[in-house]
Write a protein that holds these residues in place. Structure first.
Motif, short mmCIF file in Angstrom:
data_model
loop_
_atom_site.label_atom_id
_atom_site.label_comp_id
_atom_site.label_asym_id
_atom_site.label_seq_id
_atom_site.Cartn_x
_atom_site.Cartn_y
_atom_site.Cartn_z
N GLN A 1 0.83 -1.21 0.00
CA GLN A 1 0.00 0.00 0.00
C GLN A 1 0.86 1.26 0.00
O GLN A 1 0.58 2.23 -0.71
CB GLN A 1 -0.93 -0.02 1.23
N ASN B 1 2.29 1.58 -3.32
CA ASN B 1 1.26 2.04 -4.26
C ASN B 1 1.04 3.55 -4.12
O ASN B 1 0.94 4.28 -5.11
CB ASN B 1 -0.03 1.27 -4.01
N ARG B 2 0.98 3.97 -2.83
CA ARG B 2 0.82 5.41 -2.60
C ARG B 2 2.03 6.18 -3.12
O ARG B 2 1.90 7.26 -3.72
CB ARG B 2 0.60 5.68 -1.11
N GLN C 1 3.95 5.22 -5.54
CA GLN C 1 3.89 5.22 -7.01
C GLN C 1 2.90 6.26 -7.53
O GLN C 1 3.15 6.93 -8.54
CB GLN C 1 3.51 3.81 -7.49
N GLN C 2 1.77 6.36 -6.82
CA GLN C 2 0.79 7.36 -7.21
C GLN C 2 1.38 8.76 -7.12
O GLN C 2 1.16 9.61 -7.99
CB GLN C 2 -0.46 7.23 -6.34
N ARG C 3 2.11 8.99 -5.98
CA ARG C 3 2.76 10.30 -5.85
C ARG C 3 3.79 10.52 -6.94
O ARG C 3 3.91 11.62 -7.50
CB ARG C 3 3.41 10.42 -4.46
N ASP D 1 3.74 9.10 -9.93
CA ASP D 1 3.01 9.33 -11.20
C ASP D 1 2.47 10.75 -11.26
O ASP D 1 2.52 11.41 -12.31
CB ASP D 1 1.86 8.33 -11.33
N LYS D 2 1.94 11.20 -10.11
CA LYS D 2 1.40 12.56 -10.08
C LYS D 2 2.50 13.59 -10.31
O LYS D 2 2.34 14.55 -11.08
CB LYS D 2 0.72 12.80 -8.73
N ASP E 1 3.45 13.52 -13.91
CA ASP E 1 2.48 14.26 -14.72
C ASP E 1 2.71 15.76 -14.58
O ASP E 1 2.64 16.51 -15.57
CB ASP E 1 1.05 13.92 -14.31
#
Length: 261
Positions: free
Chosen positions: A43, A46-47, A49-51, A53-54, A57
């Protein structure tokens, strides 16, 4: 209490089973802890990775914005160069315009006396010319003289109208015209048809067609013409009124005027 060997064995088995159960429970607890830790790690990853990815971007957006701004800056640089070139040219034109304005002021001071002399010359010319359309021509001269005293008419417009008046007088010398009017013949007013052929022949014919005359510039008077000219004069009048196609006509010519010209 006395234990038998069987009881001891049973007790040992029970103790062993109890220890195995405790060990299994402990291992299971450890396994759950490991699984939970792995889930927490996943988790967290994943968090993360999301950060990532964000942030990626955002970095891509910033990069695109940077590239767009660079293109806009390049465009503005070219535009500014063009505007600077135009501004430089306009400054040059402004300087030239200032010089022209100074020259125009000088010309304007000189052109007003010139126009006054031109009107005076035109007035003299009309007074010495063949006396056709006297009211119209004198009215035109009066308008020019009155115009010169008006402040609401620009110098350029005044000069245009003076040249226009000269052009009208020039055109009289190469056109044919018929109009009606009144003259005094032997002390008697008479309505007649006037015929002007350039400036070389100025004739009249009475409405009944019985009397014909020609203006004699040398004597400044009307001279009667014989009836033999009646047909030619009638034909010329119809041509001047555009009732007939242009054709050869025979009319008397003021030879004294022609020689002077």
């Amino acid at each position: 209490m006395t234990f038998t060997p069987l009881n001891k064995l049973t007790k040992a088995l029970v103790v062993g089973l109890s220890l195995s159960t405790v060990t299994a429970a402990a291992q299971e607890q450890q396994l759950d802890d490991v699984v939970k830790a792995g889930s927490d790690i996943n988790q967290s990853a994943n968090r993360s990775q999301q950060r990532i990815d964000k942030m990626n971007d955002q970095v891509v957006d910033k990069l695109q914005t940077y590239k767009a701004l660079n293109k806009e800056i390049d465009g503005l640089t070219v535009y500014n160069q063009q505007m600077q070139a135009q501004l430089d040219n306009q400054l040059i034109e402004l300087q030239q315009l200032g010089q022209s304005i100074e020259q125009v002021s000088i010309i304007e001071r000189q052109i007003s006396p010139l126009m006054a002399r031109m009107i005076t010359t035109l007035d003299t010319f009309v007074s010495l010319d063949v006396p056709f359309l006297p009211e119209e021509r004198q009215h035109r001269l009066a308008d020019l003289k009155g115009m010169m005293e008006r402040s609401d008419v620009s110098t350029s417009e005044k000069f245009r109208r003076v040249l226009e008046a000269y052009q009208v007088e020039v055109d009289y010398g190469r056109t044919i015209e018929a109009y009606q009017g009144e003259i005094d013949i032997d002390g008697t007013p008479m309505n007649v048809d006037f015929l002007r052929i350039g400036r070389v022949s100025f004739l009249y014919q009475s409405r009944d067609g019985l009397q014909l005359g020609q203006w004699d510039q040398a004597s400044q008077s009307w001279q009667k013409l014989p009836a033999s000219y009646r047909t030619s004069v009638n034909k010329a009048l119809r041509i001047a009124r555009k009732q007939l196609a242009p054709d050869l006509i025979t009319v008397p010519v003021n030879l004294a005027k022609s020689a002077a010209e």
